[in-house]
Design a protein around this motif. Structure first.
Motif, PDB file in Angstrom:
ATOM      1  N   PHE A 190      26.176 114.944   7.941  1.00 16.30           N
ATOM      2  CA  PHE A 190      26.338 113.890   8.940  1.00 16.30           C
ATOM      3  C   PHE A 190      25.404 112.713   8.659  1.00 16.30           C
ATOM      4  CE2 PHE A 190      24.744 112.210  13.081  1.00 16.30           C
ATOM      5  CZ  PHE A 190      25.878 111.505  13.450  1.00 16.30           C
ATOM      6  N   LEU A 191      24.146 113.009   8.372  1.00 14.67           N
ATOM      7  CA  LEU A 191      23.172 111.947   8.118  1.00 14.67           C
ATOM      8  C   LEU A 191      23.545 111.115   6.891  1.00 14.67           C
ATOM      9  CD1 LEU A 191      19.830 113.848   8.869  1.00 14.67           C
ATOM     10  CD2 LEU A 191      20.943 112.101  10.275  1.00 14.67           C
ATOM     11  N   VAL A 192      23.974 111.780   5.828  1.00 11.74           N
ATOM     12  CA  VAL A 192      24.370 111.047   4.620  1.00 11.74           C
ATOM     13  C   VAL A 192      25.618 110.205   4.888  1.00 11.74           C
ATOM     14  CG1 VAL A 192      25.223 111.297   2.258  1.00 11.74           C
ATOM     15  CG2 VAL A 192      23.298 112.678   3.030  1.00 11.74           C
ATOM     16  N   ALA A 193      26.562 110.771   5.657  1.00 17.44           N
ATOM     17  CA  ALA A 193      27.774 110.023   5.990  1.00 17.44           C
ATOM     18  C   ALA A 193      27.439 108.741   6.750  1.00 17.44           C
ATOM     19  CB  ALA A 193      28.711 110.888   6.821  1.00 17.44           C
ATOM     20  N   VAL A 194      26.526 108.838   7.696  1.00 20.43           N
ATOM     21  CA  VAL A 194      26.135 107.667   8.482  1.00 20.43           C
ATOM     22  C   VAL A 194      25.366 106.666   7.624  1.00 20.43           C
ATOM     23  CG1 VAL A 194      24.692 106.874  10.407  1.00 20.43           C
ATOM     24  CG2 VAL A 194      26.125 108.921  10.675  1.00 20.43           C
ATOM     25  N   LEU A 195      24.400 107.158   6.851  1.00 21.02           N
ATOM     26  CA  LEU A 195      23.565 106.280   6.042  1.00 21.02           C
ATOM     27  C   LEU A 195      24.373 105.559   4.962  1.00 21.02           C
ATOM     28  CD1 LEU A 195      20.379 108.518   5.645  1.00 21.02           C
ATOM     29  CD2 LEU A 195      20.609 106.437   7.018  1.00 21.02           C
ATOM     30  N   ARG A 196      25.395 106.214   4.435  1.00 22.54           N
ATOM     31  CA  ARG A 196      26.232 105.596   3.391  1.00 22.54           C
ATOM     32  C   ARG A 196      27.386 104.777   3.982  1.00 22.54           C
ATOM     33  NH1 ARG A 196      26.149 108.007  -1.868  1.00 22.54           N
ATOM     34  NH2 ARG A 196      28.428 107.841  -1.990  1.00 22.54           N
ATOM     35  N   GLY A 197      27.483 104.744   5.302  1.00 23.64           N
ATOM     36  CA  GLY A 197      28.568 104.014   5.946  1.00 23.64           C
ATOM     37  C   GLY A 197      29.919 104.661   5.744  1.00 23.64           C
ATOM     38  N   GLU A 198      29.940 105.982   5.538  1.00 23.43           N
ATOM     39  CA  GLU A 198      31.190 106.688   5.255  1.00 23.43           C
ATOM     40  C   GLU A 198      31.629 107.581   6.406  1.00 23.43           C
ATOM     41  OE1 GLU A 198      31.060 108.673   1.486  1.00 23.43           O
ATOM     42  OE2 GLU A 198      30.155 106.963   0.477  1.00 23.43           O
ATOM     43  N   PHE A 199      30.906 107.527   7.528  1.00 25.18           N
ATOM     44  CA  PHE A 199      31.353 108.311   8.698  1.00 25.18           C
ATOM     45  C   PHE A 199      32.601 107.654   9.264  1.00 25.18           C
ATOM     46  CE2 PHE A 199      31.692 109.504  13.083  1.00 25.18           C
ATOM     47  CZ  PHE A 199      31.380 110.853  13.074  1.00 25.18           C
ATOM     48  N   LYS A 200      33.667 108.433   9.410  1.00 21.38           N
ATOM     49  CA  LYS A 200      34.934 107.895   9.895  1.00 21.38           C
ATOM     50  C   LYS A 200      35.653 108.949  10.723  1.00 21.38           C
ATOM     51  CE  LYS A 200      39.180 105.678   8.231  1.00 21.38           C
ATOM     52  NZ  LYS A 200      39.959 105.281   7.025  1.00 21.38           N
ATOM     53  N   SER A 201      35.973 108.617  11.953  1.00 21.89           N
ATOM     54  CA  SER A 201      36.661 109.554  12.839  1.00 21.89           C
ATOM     55  C   SER A 201      38.149 109.591  12.514  1.00 21.89           C
ATOM     56  CB  SER A 201      36.464 109.143  14.304  1.00 21.89           C
ATOM     57  OG  SER A 201      35.114 109.228  14.686  1.00 21.89           O
ATOM     58  N   THR A 202      38.640 110.776  12.144  1.00 20.47           N
ATOM     59  CA  THR A 202      40.060 110.948  11.846  1.00 20.47           C
ATOM     60  C   THR A 202      40.557 112.232  12.495  1.00 20.47           C
ATOM     61  OG1 THR A 202      39.557 112.102   9.768  1.00 20.47           O
ATOM     62  CG2 THR A 202      39.939 109.720   9.646  1.00 20.47           C
ATOM     63  N   SER A 203      41.857 112.294  12.759  1.00 25.93           N
ATOM     64  CA  SER A 203      42.465 113.507  13.331  1.00 25.93           C
ATOM     65  C   SER A 203      43.979 113.380  13.243  1.00 25.93           C
ATOM     66  CB  SER A 203      42.033 113.692  14.793  1.00 25.93           C
ATOM     67  OG  SER A 203      42.546 112.642  15.591  1.00 25.93           O
ATOM     68  N   GLY A 204      44.677 114.425  13.702  1.00 22.47           N
ATOM     69  CA  GLY A 204      46.127 114.364  13.809  1.00 22.47           C
ATOM     70  C   GLY A 204      46.902 114.950  12.661  1.00 22.47           C
ATOM     71  N   SER A 205      46.236 115.706  11.783  1.00 21.15           N
ATOM     72  CA  SER A 205      46.919 116.308  10.638  1.00 21.15           C
ATOM     73  C   SER A 205      47.155 117.797  10.899  1.00 21.15           C
ATOM     74  CB  SER A 205      46.094 116.104   9.365  1.00 21.15           C
ATOM     75  OG  SER A 205      46.658 116.801   8.282  1.00 21.15           O
ATOM     76  N   SER A 206      48.176 118.096  11.704  1.00 16.54           N
ATOM     77  CA  SER A 206      48.567 119.481  12.016  1.00 16.54           C
ATOM     78  C   SER A 206      47.377 120.338  12.460  1.00 16.54           C
ATOM     79  CB  SER A 206      49.246 120.124  10.804  1.00 16.54           C
ATOM     80  OG  SER A 206      50.296 119.338  10.320  1.00 16.54           O
ATOM     81  N   PRO A 207      46.676 119.963  13.541  1.00 15.77           N
ATOM     82  CA  PRO A 207      45.452 120.666  13.917  1.00 15.77           C
ATOM     83  C   PRO A 207      45.647 122.144  14.237  1.00 15.77           C
ATOM     84  CG  PRO A 207      46.129 119.119  15.641  1.00 15.77           C
ATOM     85  CD  PRO A 207      46.943 118.811  14.431  1.00 15.77           C
ATOM     86  N   PHE A 208      46.743 122.497  14.910  1.00 15.94           N
ATOM     87  CA  PHE A 208      46.890 123.909  15.275  1.00 15.94           C
ATOM     88  C   PHE A 208      47.201 124.775  14.056  1.00 15.94           C
ATOM     89  CE2 PHE A 208      49.058 127.602  17.299  1.00 15.94           C
ATOM     90  CZ  PHE A 208      47.939 128.082  17.969  1.00 15.94           C
ATOM     91  N   LEU A 209      47.990 124.249  13.125  1.00 18.21           N
ATOM     92  CA  LEU A 209      48.225 124.993  11.884  1.00 18.21           C
ATOM     93  C   LEU A 209      46.911 125.164  11.128  1.00 18.21           C
ATOM     94  CD1 LEU A 209      51.597 123.701  10.355  1.00 18.21           C
ATOM     95  CD2 LEU A 209      51.100 125.950  11.340  1.00 18.21           C
ATOM     96  N   ARG A 210      46.059 124.152  11.167  1.00 22.08           N
ATOM     97  CA  ARG A 210      44.745 124.256  10.519  1.00 22.08           C
ATOM     98  C   ARG A 210      43.891 125.315  11.197  1.00 22.08           C
ATOM     99  NH1 ARG A 210      43.579 120.388   6.818  1.00 22.08           N
ATOM    100  NH2 ARG A 210      45.064 118.668   6.653  1.00 22.08           N
ATOM    101  N   PHE A 211      43.950 125.376  12.512  1.00 25.85           N
ATOM    102  CA  PHE A 211      43.223 126.414  13.242  1.00 25.85           C
ATOM    103  C   PHE A 211      43.664 127.799  12.771  1.00 25.85           C
ATOM    104  CE2 PHE A 211      43.192 129.522  16.656  1.00 25.85           C
ATOM    105  CZ  PHE A 211      41.876 129.474  17.118  1.00 25.85           C
TER     106      PHE A 211
END
Length: 349
Positions: free
Chosen positions: A67-88
């Motif tokens: 998480f810290l590296v993602a934020v510091l590198r500006g690469e944190f990005k909120s994504t969702s919606g790719s078949s979440p229940f099948l992924r579960f």
């Protein structure tokens, strides 16, 4: 440059994988994401096996470091919606396979580096599962493309991790002494280092073999080579190398189920797009679908331990074998059905 960074990342994981065992983690289980997630499920009282209940700082550190590296590198990005229940559900299957074999792909490499030949059988199953999953991907399988989501959605997983870490630091009753473990500070440092490196390099034990099969790219494979080399040398140096099948720590010799267990892990993880370690790293970088996958791992661990499906050093129980076959059939059903649907959509477009 990329290959060198991946090799170093694997080397660091391998070194920590042995050092953590020397300082108290279970044998050949210095860094196993499936086992650690199972222990966290126990610490949350989702199952009642005291010996596998511990709020693993390695996982909390892994997620926080990514998480810290993602934020510091500006690469944190909120994504969702790719078949979440099948992924579960596929995450659930990954845990079933892991607890049949007794370890995730990372632990399989660590076990092999310590001379456990049962792990070699499992790794063959893993690669076969990845090959089958890759064949479905070639045929058109896809769980869909995740879309950008509100920032709060992606921050949910890191927030939970930070809360759990705060509880570990200030309410140590979550640290169940019934489970073998290394000192908290060492486990946390190991997790932070691995998480930071894994996010930066995109290390993935499943992707390493998948890329070789699909696109003949051995870049990610350098991470696996580094992991094995670091752990192998250190196991020899610390006297933890014992070649053979019998008497290996936290392992069984039922080879068919070692093969099937990691076959399920390889197939399901290929369909998901990454190993358990990669899913935690992705979730820490804002991918809510990977967070749902991690939830599937946790529920799968609780289910297997509450109902006696998990293997042990003495072998795989009958009900565990049945559950492994069900998980295998389900993963194949998902792969086949989604591929068929995608091919029909492509044909009609």
């Amino acid at each position: 440059m990329r290959k060198r960074e991946l090799f170093i990342t694997g080397l660091v994981i391998g070194i920590f994988g042995v050092v953590l065992v020397v300082f108290g983690n279970p044998g050949n289980m210095g860094f196993c994401l499936s086992c650690f997630v199972r222990d966290i499920a126990g610490a949350l009282r989702l199952h009642t096996n005291v010996g596998t209940s511990y709020m693993r700082p390695e996982v909390l550190g892994l997620a926080l470091g990514a998480f810290l590296v993602a934020v510091l590198r500006g690469e944190f990005k909120s994504t969702s919606g790719s078949s979440p229940f099948l992924r579960f559900l596929l995450g659930f299957c990954v845990m079933v396979g892991s607890l049949t074999f007794l370890g995730c792909p990372v632990r399989a490499i660590l076990r092999l580096s310590a001379g456990d030949l049962n792990a070699l059988v499992g790794i063959v199953g893993l690669v076969c599962g990845i090959a089958v999953g890759s064949a479905f991907i070639n045929a058109g399988f896809s769980l869909g493309r995740a879309k950008e989501d509100m920032r709060l959605s992606g921050l949910g997983f890191p927030f939970v991790i930070i809360v759990l870490l705060a509880l570990v630091l200030f309410a140590p009753t979550l640290l169940n002494s019934g489970a073998a473990h290394a000192p908290l500070w060492l486990s946390l440092v190991a997790g932070l280092c691995v998480g930071a490196l894994a996010f930066k390099t995109r290390f993935c034990s499943i992707g390493a073999f998948r890329d070789v099969i699909l696109i003949r790219d051995n870049g990610l494979l350098m991470g696996i080579i580094g992991l094995f080399c670091g752990a192998f040398v250190l196991n020899l140096a610390t006297g933890n190398f014992h070649l053979g099948f019998a008497g290996q720590p936290v392992a069984h010799t039922e080879q068919l189920w070692n093969f099937i267990g990691l076959f399920v892990v390889g197939l399901s993880s290929t369909l998901l797009g990454g190993c358990p370690l990669r899913q935690i790293v992705l979730a820490s970088g804002g991918n809510a679908d990977s967070a749902v996958t991690v939830l599937g791992l946790i529920v799968g661990a609780a289910f297997c331990h509450n109902y006696g499906f998990a293997a042990s050093a003495s072998g795989v129980p009958f009900q565990g074998k049945v559950m492994a076959v069900i998980a295998l059939c389900f993963a194949l059903l998902v792969a086949g059905t989604v591929t068929y649907i995608k091919r029909r959509e492509y044909g009609n477009s």
